[in-house]
Design an enzyme around this catalytic site. Sequence first.
Site, PDB file in Angstrom:
ATOM      1  N   CYS A 116      -0.485   4.185   2.477  1.00  0.00           N
ATOM      2  CA  CYS A 116      -0.503   4.039   3.946  1.00  0.00           C
ATOM      3  C   CYS A 116      -0.243   2.582   4.293  1.00  0.00           C
ATOM      4  CB  CYS A 116      -1.794   4.576   4.533  1.00  0.00           C
ATOM      5  SG  CYS A 116      -3.283   4.081   3.661  1.00  0.00           S
ATOM      6  N   SER A 117      -1.251   1.866   4.736  1.00  0.00           N
ATOM      7  CA  SER A 117      -1.000   0.501   5.191  1.00  0.00           C
ATOM      8  C   SER A 117      -2.236  -0.365   4.987  1.00  0.00           C
ATOM      9  CB  SER A 117      -0.603   0.506   6.664  1.00  0.00           C
ATOM     10  OG  SER A 117      -1.597   1.170   7.432  1.00  0.00           O
ATOM     11  N   CYS A 120       0.883  -1.162   0.000  1.00  0.00           N
ATOM     12  CA  CYS A 120       0.000   0.000   0.000  1.00  0.00           C
ATOM     13  C   CYS A 120       0.921   1.211   0.000  1.00  0.00           C
ATOM     14  CB  CYS A 120      -0.918   0.035   1.214  1.00  0.00           C
ATOM     15  SG  CYS A 120      -1.908   1.542   1.228  1.00  0.00           S
TER      16      CYS A 120
END
Length: 237
Positions: free
Chosen positions: A125-126, A122
């Site tokens: 972000c995560s 990603c």
Amino acid sequence: MTGPRRHTTDEMQDHDHDHDHDHDHSHFDEMELRVRALRSVLVAKGHVDPAALDVLIDTYERQVGPRNGARVVARAWADPAFKAWLLRDATAAIASMGYQGRQGEHMVVLENTPQRHHLVVCTLCSCYPWPVLGLPPTWYKSAPYRSRAVRDPAGVLAEFGLSLPPGTQIHVADSTAEVRYLVLPMRPAGTEGLDEEQLADLVTRDSMIGTGLPRQPCAPGRSPAFVPQPAGRRAFP
Ligand code: FE
């Protein structure tokens, strides 16, 4: 806007130096720092109950984890009809096994083949498929992994101890808030006699992100049931 300074390759390869000097070696990336700051404010103002947050975190740390994803992969290996469904409509196929909920609403499964290897990241972000993999490992959220997985995927895989046969195409799948990916790794040879639970034992978390491969089975009757993988080099914090 300037973010935290990104580590160069040299810095990632040599992290033994003294940390008394003043530069950004926070264990948290910018997004994580923002989330923590926001959480502090919401708790202080009484908008969020810390106990409720603890329950949520405990759920995803202890009750939901990559074993769920491993069972999905094992079923796909064992059942061609389920595999076809999984590749056609991953959200529904995974939900049929009871794995659904937050961060798993729009699942896409990517099948590895001898020609094509998928790697999930990603970059923003995560984003991560919580119902099947639990919470993301720290390295998945790190700036070096997020940036280098796109720029140099083969180099990233090498640092995880993974070298693919020459000619294998590496496809990088960038998660978004809308789509979460799960890699369906190739079934190891010599696993014909194994049942789904035994197959699931071979499926590592990293093999479902694309930074690893499934474990190889041992010869029958030997213990443990699989050959431990080399740990691989973890250059990502
Ligand atoms: Fe994200």
